[in-house]
Write a protein that holds these residues in place. Sequence first.
Motif, PDB file in Angstrom:
ATOM      1  N   VAL A 152      67.143  -0.603  64.603  1.00  0.00           N
ATOM      2  CA  VAL A 152      67.869  -1.535  65.484  1.00  0.00           C
ATOM      3  C   VAL A 152      67.120  -1.686  66.804  1.00  0.00           C
ATOM      4  O   VAL A 152      66.974  -2.796  67.324  1.00  0.00           O
ATOM      5  N   ALA A 153      66.627  -0.579  67.334  1.00  0.00           N
ATOM      6  CA  ALA A 153      65.876  -0.637  68.595  1.00  0.00           C
ATOM      7  C   ALA A 153      64.593  -1.443  68.446  1.00  0.00           C
ATOM      8  O   ALA A 153      64.299  -2.328  69.270  1.00  0.00           O
ATOM      9  N   LEU A 154      63.825  -1.183  67.390  1.00  0.00           N
ATOM     10  CA  LEU A 154      62.552  -1.882  67.195  1.00  0.00           C
ATOM     11  C   LEU A 154      62.759  -3.378  66.959  1.00  0.00           C
ATOM     12  O   LEU A 154      62.080  -4.211  67.571  1.00  0.00           O
ATOM     13  N   PHE A 155      63.682  -3.700  66.057  1.00  0.00           N
ATOM     14  CA  PHE A 155      63.933  -5.116  65.781  1.00  0.00           C
ATOM     15  C   PHE A 155      64.476  -5.830  67.014  1.00  0.00           C
ATOM     16  O   PHE A 155      64.124  -6.989  67.279  1.00  0.00           O
ATOM     17  N   SER A 156      65.325  -5.156  67.770  1.00  0.00           N
ATOM     18  CA  SER A 156      65.884  -5.776  68.972  1.00  0.00           C
ATOM     19  C   SER A 156      64.800  -6.047  70.007  1.00  0.00           C
ATOM     20  O   SER A 156      64.816  -7.082  70.683  1.00  0.00           O
ATOM     21  N   LEU A 157      63.858  -5.133  70.124  1.00  0.00           N
ATOM     22  CA  LEU A 157      62.743  -5.358  71.049  1.00  0.00           C
ATOM     23  C   LEU A 157      61.880  -6.534  70.593  1.00  0.00           C
ATOM     24  O   LEU A 157      61.392  -7.325  71.412  1.00  0.00           O
ATOM     25  N   VAL A 158      61.715  -6.672  69.278  1.00  0.00           N
ATOM     26  CA  VAL A 158      60.981  -7.829  68.741  1.00  0.00           C
ATOM     27  C   VAL A 158      61.742  -9.118  69.035  1.00  0.00           C
ATOM     28  O   VAL A 158      61.161 -10.125  69.445  1.00  0.00           O
ATOM     29  N   GLY A 177      65.567  -4.601  78.293  1.00  0.00           N
ATOM     30  CA  GLY A 177      66.300  -4.359  77.058  1.00  0.00           C
ATOM     31  C   GLY A 177      66.074  -2.947  76.546  1.00  0.00           C
ATOM     32  O   GLY A 177      67.019  -2.260  76.127  1.00  0.00           O
ATOM     33  N   GLY A 178      64.824  -2.507  76.568  1.00  0.00           N
ATOM     34  CA  GLY A 178      64.506  -1.149  76.132  1.00  0.00           C
ATOM     35  C   GLY A 178      65.169  -0.108  77.010  1.00  0.00           C
ATOM     36  O   GLY A 178      65.667   0.918  76.511  1.00  0.00           O
ATOM     37  N   LEU A 179      65.208  -0.348  78.306  1.00  0.00           N
ATOM     38  CA  LEU A 179      65.849   0.583  79.228  1.00  0.00           C
ATOM     39  C   LEU A 179      67.341   0.693  78.935  1.00  0.00           C
ATOM     40  O   LEU A 179      67.910   1.796  78.914  1.00  0.00           O
ATOM     41  N   ALA A 180      67.990  -0.454  78.700  1.00  0.00           N
ATOM     42  CA  ALA A 180      69.426  -0.452  78.400  1.00  0.00           C
ATOM     43  C   ALA A 180      69.727   0.316  77.127  1.00  0.00           C
ATOM     44  O   ALA A 180      70.670   1.125  77.065  1.00  0.00           O
ATOM     45  N   MET A 181      68.919   0.111  76.095  1.00  0.00           N
ATOM     46  CA  MET A 181      69.135   0.822  74.831  1.00  0.00           C
ATOM     47  C   MET A 181      68.884   2.319  74.973  1.00  0.00           C
ATOM     48  O   MET A 181      69.611   3.137  74.400  1.00  0.00           O
ATOM     49  N   ALA A 182      67.884   2.695  75.739  1.00  0.00           N
ATOM     50  CA  ALA A 182      67.584   4.114  75.945  1.00  0.00           C
ATOM     51  C   ALA A 182      68.721   4.814  76.688  1.00  0.00           C
ATOM     52  O   ALA A 182      69.117   5.935  76.334  1.00  0.00           O
ATOM     53  N   LEU A 183      69.257   4.148  77.705  1.00  0.00           N
ATOM     54  CA  LEU A 183      70.352   4.743  78.473  1.00  0.00           C
ATOM     55  C   LEU A 183      71.608   4.911  77.635  1.00  0.00           C
ATOM     56  O   LEU A 183      72.277   5.952  77.693  1.00  0.00           O
TER      57      LEU A 183
END
Length: 229
Positions: free
Chosen positions: A177-183, A211-217
């Motif tokens: 989900v994280a990888l596809f969302s970043l794409v 976006g990556g920061l939000a998902m990581a948090l």
Amino acid sequence: MSHVEIHRSHRVGWLRAAVLGANDGIVSTASLIIGVAAASTTHESIILAGVAGLVAGAMSMAAGEYISVSSQSDTEQADLALEQASLDQNPEFETQELAEIYEGRGVEPALARQVVEQLMAHDALDAHARDEIGISVNGGAQPIQAALSSAATFTIGAALPLLVAWMVPMDYLIILVALFSLVFLATLGVVAARVGGASMLVGASRVVFWGGLAMALTAGVGKVFGVVA
């Protein structure tokens, strides 16, 4: 041969709303899914949370845009009413005021006066609204259109990570989900930059970073609450 210039500033309004809606849809839904998944819950609960986030987010975007644009429209209408009253009561003052605006832009006084008189003879309110207030009589804000557009783009954006979460195995859900969302975010940034005539690398980089920061948090929050539970 005629010279044609292609300007992109007229796209700012709808482009901003579309990018904001889609970006929020991807980031908020992906973050919600990852946060819930990090708390070690079931696949069904993760999908339910994602669907709930999609519906709530779309309605929130629609309501927010409607209220915001309605407030803008109310302010514009109030300014137009005030300007029309001033035109009715003090036409000479308004004529001179607009002439001075043109003079400040470099037009000779006599020519500025002549231009103002011709513009006001055609449509006095439109001339003053455009050059004195900075708005258009016929180009006012559209609250319903803004609300529907924001809700639609948010829904499309939110559906992407939700679809990934629904299709992939639980063991790989967070990472995929994280990888596809970043794409998805990078693609959105590239498309928005391309349409707006900006740097595609910069456009993609900034949406991917936030976006990556939000998902990581949210993944971190999910981990903490999952351990506590």
